[in-house]
Design an enzyme around this catalytic site. Structure first.
Site, PDB file in Angstrom:
ATOM      1  N   GLU A  76       5.681  29.514  28.011  1.00  8.54           N
ATOM      2  CA  GLU A  76       6.480  29.020  27.070  1.00  8.54           C
ATOM      3  C   GLU A  76       7.560  28.517  27.371  1.00  8.54           C
ATOM      4  O   GLU A  76       8.392  28.946  28.186  1.00  8.54           O
ATOM      5  CB  GLU A  76       6.527  30.163  25.706  1.00  8.54           C
ATOM      6  CG  GLU A  76       5.341  30.690  25.287  1.00  8.54           C
ATOM      7  CD  GLU A  76       5.556  31.235  24.100  1.00  8.54           C
ATOM      8  OE1 GLU A  76       4.920  32.455  23.913  1.00  8.54           O
ATOM      9  OE2 GLU A  76       6.450  30.988  23.492  1.00  8.54           O
ATOM     10  N   CYS A 103      15.105  25.947  26.902  1.00 10.05           N
ATOM     11  CA  CYS A 103      15.232  27.376  27.201  1.00 10.05           C
ATOM     12  C   CYS A 103      13.808  27.584  28.180  1.00 10.05           C
ATOM     13  O   CYS A 103      12.733  27.314  27.540  1.00 10.05           O
ATOM     14  CB  CYS A 103      14.953  28.206  25.874  1.00 10.05           C
ATOM     15  SG  CYS A 103      14.615  30.069  26.312  1.00 10.05           S
ATOM     16  N   CYS A 117       6.471  39.200  31.459  1.00 11.93           N
ATOM     17  CA  CYS A 117       7.616  39.641  32.130  1.00 11.93           C
ATOM     18  C   CYS A 117       7.501  41.239  32.341  1.00 11.93           C
ATOM     19  O   CYS A 117       6.718  41.923  31.429  1.00 11.93           O
ATOM     20  CB  CYS A 117       8.709  39.782  31.191  1.00 11.93           C
ATOM     21  SG  CYS A 117      10.498  40.255  31.519  1.00 11.93           S
ATOM     22  N   CYS A 123      11.288  45.625  27.768  1.00 16.13           N
ATOM     23  CA  CYS A 123      12.270  46.057  26.837  1.00 16.13           C
ATOM     24  C   CYS A 123      11.798  46.083  25.544  1.00 16.13           C
ATOM     25  O   CYS A 123      10.917  45.461  24.983  1.00 16.13           O
ATOM     26  CB  CYS A 123      13.508  44.564  26.817  1.00 16.13           C
ATOM     27  SG  CYS A 123      14.310  44.461  28.179  1.00 16.13           S
ATOM     28  N   CYS A 130      11.375  43.452  22.605  1.00 19.59           N
ATOM     29  CA  CYS A 130      11.121  42.019  23.081  1.00 19.59           C
ATOM     30  C   CYS A 130       9.681  41.642  23.054  1.00 19.59           C
ATOM     31  O   CYS A 130       8.991  42.331  23.892  1.00 19.59           O
ATOM     32  CB  CYS A 130      11.834  41.665  24.375  1.00 19.59           C
ATOM     33  SG  CYS A 130      11.352  39.871  25.235  1.00 19.59           S
ATOM     34  N   CYS A 178      14.754  33.560  20.517  1.00 21.24           N
ATOM     35  CA  CYS A 178      15.093  34.718  21.609  1.00 21.24           C
ATOM     36  C   CYS A 178      14.028  35.844  21.368  1.00 21.24           C
ATOM     37  O   CYS A 178      13.962  36.639  20.383  1.00 21.24           O
ATOM     38  CB  CYS A 178      16.496  35.124  21.602  1.00 21.24           C
ATOM     39  SG  CYS A 178      17.639  34.188  22.202  1.00 21.24           S
TER      40      CYS A 178
HETATM   41  N1  SAH Z   1      14.907  38.780  31.307  1.00 26.07           N
HETATM   42  C1  SAH Z   1      16.256  37.893  30.944  1.00 26.07           C
HETATM   43  C2  SAH Z   1      15.946  36.806  30.211  1.00 26.07           C
HETATM   44  C3  SAH Z   1      15.132  36.736  29.068  1.00 26.07           C
HETATM   45  S1  SAH Z   1      16.486  36.355  27.819  1.00 26.07           S
HETATM   46  C4  SAH Z   1      17.035  38.953  30.209  1.00 26.07           C
HETATM   47  O1  SAH Z   1      16.553  39.908  29.429  1.00 26.07           O
HETATM   48  O2  SAH Z   1      18.170  38.552  29.946  1.00 26.07           O
HETATM   49  C5  SAH Z   1      16.070  36.745  26.323  1.00 26.07           C
HETATM   50  C6  SAH Z   1      17.157  36.983  25.580  1.00 26.07           C
HETATM   51  O3  SAH Z   1      16.802  37.292  24.246  1.00 26.07           O
HETATM   52  C7  SAH Z   1      17.796  38.128  26.216  1.00 26.07           C
HETATM   53  O4  SAH Z   1      19.112  38.380  25.935  1.00 26.07           O
HETATM   54  C8  SAH Z   1      17.144  39.084  25.203  1.00 26.07           C
HETATM   55  O5  SAH Z   1      17.587  40.572  25.169  1.00 26.07           O
HETATM   56  C9  SAH Z   1      16.839  38.621  24.054  1.00 26.07           C
HETATM   57  N2  SAH Z   1      15.989  39.275  23.189  1.00 26.07           N
HETATM   58  C10 SAH Z   1      14.638  39.699  23.454  1.00 26.07           C
HETATM   59  N3  SAH Z   1      14.209  39.991  22.260  1.00 26.07           N
HETATM   60  C11 SAH Z   1      14.921  39.570  21.268  1.00 26.07           C
HETATM   61  C12 SAH Z   1      14.382  39.765  19.981  1.00 26.07           C
HETATM   62  N4  SAH Z   1      13.565  40.469  19.477  1.00 26.07           N
HETATM   63  N5  SAH Z   1      15.590  39.267  18.936  1.00 26.07           N
HETATM   64  C13 SAH Z   1      16.562  38.739  19.509  1.00 26.07           C
HETATM   65  N6  SAH Z   1      16.843  38.642  20.788  1.00 26.07           N
HETATM   66  C14 SAH Z   1      16.115  39.091  21.812  1.00 26.07           C
END
Ligand code: SAH
Length: 351
Positions: free
Chosen positions: A98, A111, A118, A122, A125, A337
């Site tokens: 994506e 982006c 991944c 987390c 996410c 995000c």
């Molecule tokens: N792995 C890297 C790059 C992915 S960035 C990282 O973790 O930084 C993705 C961004 O979106 C990160 O800041 C992540 O924490 C945030 N993110 C992930 N899930 C989200 C959600 N459900 N709502 C808002 N932000 C989220």
């Protein structure tokens, strides 16, 4: 079959520099400027096949026609109401990634993904809920930017590595892509942001290159206990160590670090959390980006209200911490995000 194998094993040209392409052309007994023409047609004109480069001598063009440029196909495109466009791109091996194009009045931001899926898992996410497949190659990252540029018919101003994947687990290819975006496409280093959840040793390794890019670190919590719950990899990379490595990064590069903090109602958004965070970041050359949680179906975290967010922001600012709230873009198309997950969209697309 054997012929096909040899064709597939030729590395794509996308990601190669001007001088590499000059050397490459000379390898075919062509003058160096032919390589520079290929460079221009790949990066500026966006050709998908070398056979489209009409300025090349016909015979050589036929000879090199099967060498892949390294472009993907748009498998699915969905535009959100705010103009954000989410793309599912199909790679040469059939994997889907994506990419999101985010227009503002001033500039177009892309982006990009750095991996297929991944492995960081987390809790909040969407990408981490699916299967991790593999790292992306440099050309597959650069392609994402060219694809959005072509679709919007507008030059890309910013690139953020905030799509699928953890860039610092794929540092070599990410750095090669950063070089190419900067030198081949012409996007300033300061307009490139690499976002990481933090991988032991990798922030220090990145610091050694002394790039002018922005490092964004997904912090999400004000203490080790909460962070380890939200970000499983944080169990093996204590918050104090992560912050220490970020300080070293600032000292080595002279660039401030951005801390991303996803705000989850009732979990990490209390006054005490803001004070704790402020305590960690006092005197730190940094900027805190508050990201209201974008809902995903697997977990039942709550998005904070505007009032809660504003309160958290004010607490930080009262403590002289530089912070802002990130506006969610593309929410109605799951393009915001943390909402990227190729599989669901493929399911939706095929129903
Ligand atoms: N792995 C890297 C790059 C992915 S960035 C990282 O973790 O930084 C993705 C961004 O979106 C990160 O800041 C992540 O924490 C945030 N993110 C992930 N899930 C989200 C959600 N459900 N709502 C808002 N932000 C989220």
């Amino acid at each position: 079959m054997i012929d096909q194998l040899s064709v597939e094993s030729i590395p794509p040209l996308l990601g190669a520099s001007r001088s590499q392409l000059a050397d490459w052309a000379q390898g075919y007994q062509q003058p160096a400027y032919r390589g520079q023409q290929v460079h221009q047609w790949i990066y500026q004109k966006g050709v998908r096949s070398l056979s489209e480069i009409t300025v090349l001598p016909k015979q050589w063009r036929t000879e090199i026609a099967d060498i892949p440029v390294g472009r993907s196909q748009i498998f699915h495109r969905s535009a959100a109401q705010d103009g954000t466009v989410k793309y599912l791109l199909k790679l040469a091996d059939g994997q889907i990634i994506e990419t999101v194009g985010i227009p503002t009045q001033k500039r177009l931001t892309v982006c990009v993904s750095s991996q297929v899926g991944c492995p960081m898992a987390c809790d909040f996410c969407a990408t981490g809920k699916g299967q991790y497949q593999r790292n992306l190659a440099c050309h597959e990252i650069v392609d994402q930017v060219l694809t959005v540029q072509e679709d919007f018919q507008q030059r890309v101003g910013n690139v953020v590595f905030m799509g699928m994947g953890e860039p610092l687990l794929n540092l070599g290819q990410v750095l090669a892509a950063v070089r190419s975006l900067n030198q081949d496409i012409g996007i300033g280093q300061r307009s490139l942001t690499v976002s990481t959840v933090g991988i032991p040793q990798q922030i220090l390794k990145l610091a050694q290159y002394q790039l002018q890019i922005t490092l964004a670190v997904s912090l999400h919590a004000s203490n080790q206990r909460i962070r380890a719950q939200l970000v499983p990899s944080g169990q093996h990379y204590p918050l104090d160590q992560l912050l220490q490595d970020c300080r070293t990064y600032v000292a080595k590069t002279g660039r401030r670090v951005t801390f991303e903090y996803i705000v989850l109602s009732g979990v990490n958004d209390q006054t005490a959390h803001a004070l704790e965070l402020a305590h960690h970041l006092r005197g730190f050359q940094s900027h805190v980006n508050l990201i209201p949680y974008n809902p995903i179906s697997e977990v039942d975290y709550q998005r904070p209200t505007q009032k809660q967010l504003q309160h958290f922001l004010s607490c930080l600012q009262d403590q002289h911490i530089t912070a802002s709230i990130r506006r969610s873009r593309g929410l109605d198309k799951d393009a915001a995000c943390g909402q990227l997950r190729a599989k669901t969209i493929i399911d939706q697309a095929s129903t």
